[in-house]
Design a protein around this motif. Structure first.
Motif, PDB file in Angstrom:
ATOM      1  N   THR A   1       0.833  -1.203   0.000  1.00  0.00           N
ATOM      2  CA  THR A   1       0.000   0.000   0.000  1.00  0.00           C
ATOM      3  C   THR A   1       0.871   1.259   0.000  1.00  0.00           C
ATOM      4  OG1 THR A   1      -1.697  -1.193   1.232  1.00  0.00           O
ATOM      5  CG2 THR A   1      -1.832   1.214   1.260  1.00  0.00           C
ATOM      6  N   LEU A   2       1.915   1.239   0.800  1.00  0.00           N
ATOM      7  CA  LEU A   2       2.846   2.364   0.855  1.00  0.00           C
ATOM      8  C   LEU A   2       3.505   2.601  -0.505  1.00  0.00           C
ATOM      9  CD1 LEU A   2       4.354   4.348   2.838  1.00  0.00           C
ATOM     10  CD2 LEU A   2       6.111   2.577   2.932  1.00  0.00           C
ATOM     11  N   ILE A   3       3.879   1.531  -1.167  1.00  0.00           N
ATOM     12  CA  ILE A   3       4.539   1.629  -2.464  1.00  0.00           C
ATOM     13  C   ILE A   3       3.591   2.197  -3.517  1.00  0.00           C
ATOM     14  CG2 ILE A   3       5.524   0.224  -4.332  1.00  0.00           C
ATOM     15  CD1 ILE A   3       6.729  -1.489  -1.976  1.00  0.00           C
ATOM     16  N   GLU A   4       2.315   1.868  -3.420  1.00  0.00           N
ATOM     17  CA  GLU A   4       1.338   2.452  -4.346  1.00  0.00           C
ATOM     18  C   GLU A   4       1.281   3.968  -4.194  1.00  0.00           C
ATOM     19  OE1 GLU A   4      -2.461   0.585  -3.951  1.00  0.00           O
ATOM     20  OE2 GLU A   4      -1.734  -1.324  -4.730  1.00  0.00           O
ATOM     21  N   ARG A   5       1.469   4.451  -2.991  1.00  0.00           N
ATOM     22  CA  ARG A   5       1.438   5.903  -2.748  1.00  0.00           C
ATOM     23  C   ARG A   5       2.742   6.577  -3.169  1.00  0.00           C
ATOM     24  NH1 ARG A   5      -1.459   6.152   3.135  1.00  0.00           N
ATOM     25  NH2 ARG A   5      -3.419   5.277   2.426  1.00  0.00           N
ATOM     26  N   TRP A   6       3.868   5.976  -2.788  1.00  0.00           N
ATOM     27  CA  TRP A   6       5.169   6.581  -3.065  1.00  0.00           C
ATOM     28  C   TRP A   6       5.654   6.349  -4.485  1.00  0.00           C
ATOM     29  CZ3 TRP A   6       8.565   4.929   1.712  1.00  0.00           C
ATOM     30  CH2 TRP A   6       8.202   5.695   2.814  1.00  0.00           C
ATOM     31  N   GLY A   7       5.312   5.215  -5.059  1.00  0.00           N
ATOM     32  CA  GLY A   7       5.869   4.807  -6.341  1.00  0.00           C
ATOM     33  C   GLY A   7       7.064   3.882  -6.118  1.00  0.00           C
ATOM     34  N   LEU A   8       7.393   3.121  -7.144  1.00  0.00           N
ATOM     35  CA  LEU A   8       8.442   2.110  -7.015  1.00  0.00           C
ATOM     36  C   LEU A   8       9.823   2.709  -6.761  1.00  0.00           C
ATOM     37  CD1 LEU A   8       7.307  -0.284  -9.884  1.00  0.00           C
ATOM     38  CD2 LEU A   8       7.067  -0.658  -7.416  1.00  0.00           C
ATOM     39  N   LYS A   9      10.209   3.679  -7.586  1.00  0.00           N
ATOM     40  CA  LYS A   9      11.560   4.233  -7.465  1.00  0.00           C
ATOM     41  C   LYS A   9      11.760   4.979  -6.147  1.00  0.00           C
ATOM     42  CE  LYS A   9      12.544   4.562 -12.381  1.00  0.00           C
ATOM     43  NZ  LYS A   9      12.861   5.472 -13.489  1.00  0.00           N
ATOM     44  N   ARG A  10      10.785   5.741  -5.738  1.00  0.00           N
ATOM     45  CA  ARG A  10      10.900   6.463  -4.471  1.00  0.00           C
ATOM     46  C   ARG A  10      10.940   5.477  -3.299  1.00  0.00           C
ATOM     47  NH1 ARG A  10       6.564  10.837  -2.981  1.00  0.00           N
ATOM     48  NH2 ARG A  10       6.912  11.309  -5.156  1.00  0.00           N
ATOM     49  N   SER A  11      10.178   4.413  -3.385  1.00  0.00           N
ATOM     50  CA  SER A  11      10.185   3.401  -2.326  1.00  0.00           C
ATOM     51  C   SER A  11      11.557   2.739  -2.213  1.00  0.00           C
ATOM     52  CB  SER A  11       9.113   2.343  -2.592  1.00  0.00           C
ATOM     53  OG  SER A  11       7.835   2.928  -2.594  1.00  0.00           O
ATOM     54  N   VAL A  12      12.156   2.425  -3.356  1.00  0.00           N
ATOM     55  CA  VAL A  12      13.499   1.846  -3.350  1.00  0.00           C
ATOM     56  C   VAL A  12      14.490   2.838  -2.748  1.00  0.00           C
ATOM     57  CG1 VAL A  12      15.403   1.108  -4.845  1.00  0.00           C
ATOM     58  CG2 VAL A  12      13.116   0.184  -5.209  1.00  0.00           C
ATOM     59  N   LYS A  13      14.383   4.093  -3.144  1.00  0.00           N
ATOM     60  CA  LYS A  13      15.285   5.132  -2.626  1.00  0.00           C
ATOM     61  C   LYS A  13      15.181   5.231  -1.108  1.00  0.00           C
ATOM     62  CE  LYS A  13      15.743  10.180  -2.688  1.00  0.00           C
ATOM     63  NZ  LYS A  13      15.214  11.409  -3.306  1.00  0.00           N
ATOM     64  N   TYR A  14      13.978   5.375  -0.592  1.00  0.00           N
ATOM     65  CA  TYR A  14      13.794   5.524   0.854  1.00  0.00           C
ATOM     66  C   TYR A  14      14.206   4.267   1.610  1.00  0.00           C
ATOM     67  CZ  TYR A  14      11.176   9.839  -0.049  1.00  0.00           C
ATOM     68  OH  TYR A  14      10.802  11.095  -0.441  1.00  0.00           O
ATOM     69  N   SER A  15      13.939   3.112   1.043  1.00  0.00           N
ATOM     70  CA  SER A  15      14.322   1.890   1.745  1.00  0.00           C
ATOM     71  C   SER A  15      15.842   1.755   1.809  1.00  0.00           C
ATOM     72  CB  SER A  15      13.682   0.656   1.108  1.00  0.00           C
ATOM     73  OG  SER A  15      14.218   0.398  -0.164  1.00  0.00           O
ATOM     74  N   CYS A  16      16.536   2.146   0.755  1.00  0.00           N
ATOM     75  CA  CYS A  16      18.006   2.075   0.771  1.00  0.00           C
ATOM     76  C   CYS A  16      18.591   3.072   1.769  1.00  0.00           C
ATOM     77  CB  CYS A  16      18.574   2.302  -0.625  1.00  0.00           C
ATOM     78  SG  CYS A  16      18.225   0.938  -1.752  1.00  0.00           S
ATOM     79  N   ILE A  17      18.019   4.259   1.833  1.00  0.00           N
ATOM     80  CA  ILE A  17      18.487   5.252   2.810  1.00  0.00           C
ATOM     81  C   ILE A  17      18.242   4.738   4.231  1.00  0.00           C
ATOM     82  CG2 ILE A  17      18.055   7.565   3.740  1.00  0.00           C
ATOM     83  CD1 ILE A  17      17.512   8.429   0.778  1.00  0.00           C
ATOM     84  N   ALA A  18      17.066   4.183   4.468  1.00  0.00           N
ATOM     85  CA  ALA A  18      16.753   3.636   5.796  1.00  0.00           C
ATOM     86  C   ALA A  18      17.668   2.459   6.129  1.00  0.00           C
ATOM     87  CB  ALA A  18      15.287   3.210   5.862  1.00  0.00           C
ATOM     88  N   GLY A  19      17.917   1.593   5.155  1.00  0.00           N
ATOM     89  CA  GLY A  19      18.806   0.452   5.393  1.00  0.00           C
ATOM     90  C   GLY A  19      20.214   0.895   5.735  1.00  0.00           C
ATOM     91  N   CYS A  20      20.708   1.894   5.027  1.00  0.00           N
ATOM     92  CA  CYS A  20      22.030   2.454   5.319  1.00  0.00           C
ATOM     93  C   CYS A  20      22.049   3.016   6.732  1.00  0.00           C
ATOM     94  CB  CYS A  20      22.386   3.525   4.298  1.00  0.00           C
ATOM     95  SG  CYS A  20      23.931   4.388   4.663  1.00  0.00           S
ATOM     96  N   PHE A  21      21.039   3.793   7.067  1.00  0.00           N
ATOM     97  CA  PHE A  21      20.956   4.372   8.415  1.00  0.00           C
ATOM     98  C   PHE A  21      20.932   3.275   9.478  1.00  0.00           C
ATOM     99  CE2 PHE A  21      18.441   5.774  12.073  1.00  0.00           C
ATOM    100  CZ  PHE A  21      19.244   6.812  12.521  1.00  0.00           C
ATOM    101  N   GLY A  22      20.151   2.224   9.244  1.00  0.00           N
ATOM    102  CA  GLY A  22      20.070   1.125  10.206  1.00  0.00           C
ATOM    103  C   GLY A  22      21.433   0.484  10.440  1.00  0.00           C
ATOM    104  N   TYR A  23      22.144   0.212   9.362  1.00  0.00           N
ATOM    105  CA  TYR A  23      23.463  -0.415   9.502  1.00  0.00           C
ATOM    106  C   TYR A  23      24.466   0.543  10.151  1.00  0.00           C
ATOM    107  CZ  TYR A  23      23.792  -5.184   7.897  1.00  0.00           C
ATOM    108  OH  TYR A  23      23.724  -6.563   7.834  1.00  0.00           O
ATOM    109  N   LEU A  24      24.404   1.828   9.820  1.00  0.00           N
ATOM    110  CA  LEU A  24      25.310   2.786  10.457  1.00  0.00           C
ATOM    111  C   LEU A  24      25.013   2.914  11.951  1.00  0.00           C
ATOM    112  CD1 LEU A  24      25.602   5.561   7.723  1.00  0.00           C
ATOM    113  CD2 LEU A  24      27.240   3.740   8.273  1.00  0.00           C
ATOM    114  N   LEU A  25      23.749   2.791  12.323  1.00  0.00           N
ATOM    115  CA  LEU A  25      23.386   2.811  13.736  1.00  0.00           C
ATOM    116  C   LEU A  25      23.934   1.569  14.442  1.00  0.00           C
ATOM    117  CD1 LEU A  25      21.954   4.208  16.066  1.00  0.00           C
ATOM    118  CD2 LEU A  25      19.811   3.134  15.310  1.00  0.00           C
TER     119      LEU A  25
END
Length: 174
Positions: free
Chosen positions: A54-78
């Motif tokens: 549902t979130l991806i339908e709102r954000w779109g595929l590319k934006r969802s990938v972008k945000y997930s990669c940023i969040a994943g990077c942040f998680g690992y840096l934490l």
């Protein structure tokens, strides 16, 4: 292929290697917390895959990938920064793991549909077989080399460096 290869390092590090288990042990996490951290991906996928669609339908595929990669990077840096949190190191590492595992549900829900934009149906078998074979070879070689580099008793700073670099590599997946 590049998205898969840059992302596989963080996935394998959490799901199939002892690096994060050893790091949690170095942080003096309880055995329960250590084992729970490696199961978060599956647990969160159960609860998040449908809401992520549902979130991806709102954000779109590319934006969802972008945000997930940023969040994943942040998680690992934490996770890598956890020792700097003193008495809260285990909590910081668990929060980083939770963030990383939650973003995997977003990324997984967006990445496969994104393939439809450039991958023809008749190319899928070859694409996935080459991708998976490369994924296994890359991760096997990389973790063998990391095992040699880390040795029997790696210092915390070296573990932090390996985990931090892995986090930055998630951005290259995007």
């Amino acid at each position: 292929y590049g998205a898969c290869y840059f992302g596989c390092i963080s996935e394998v590090m959490l799901d199939s290697s002892a690096i994060l288990v050893l790091f949690f042990t170095m942080l003096e996490a309880s055995p329960q917390a250590t084992m729970f951290s490696s199961s978060l991906t599956g647990v969160l996928a159960i609860f998040l895959m449908i809401p992520c669609a549902t979130l991806i339908e709102r954000w779109g595929l590319k934006r969802s990938v972008k945000y997930s990669c940023i969040a994943g990077c942040f998680g690992y840096l934490l996770i890598a920064a956890a020792p700097w949190f003193g008495k809260r190191a285990v909590e910081a590492a668990m929060l980083g793991t939770l963030i990383y595992c939650a973003q995997r549900a977003v990324y997984g829900s967006a990445w496969y549909p994104l393939l439809d934009n450039f991958l023809c149906t008749h190319e899928r078998g070859t694409f996935f077989s080459v991708m998976r074979t490369g994924y296994m070879i890359l991760s096997g070689l990389l973790f063998f080399i990391l095992g040699l580099l880390l040795g029997k008793e790696p210092p915390v700073w070296l573990m932090q460096t390996v985990i931090g670099v892995t986090g930055v590599l998630i951005l290259l997946r995007w």
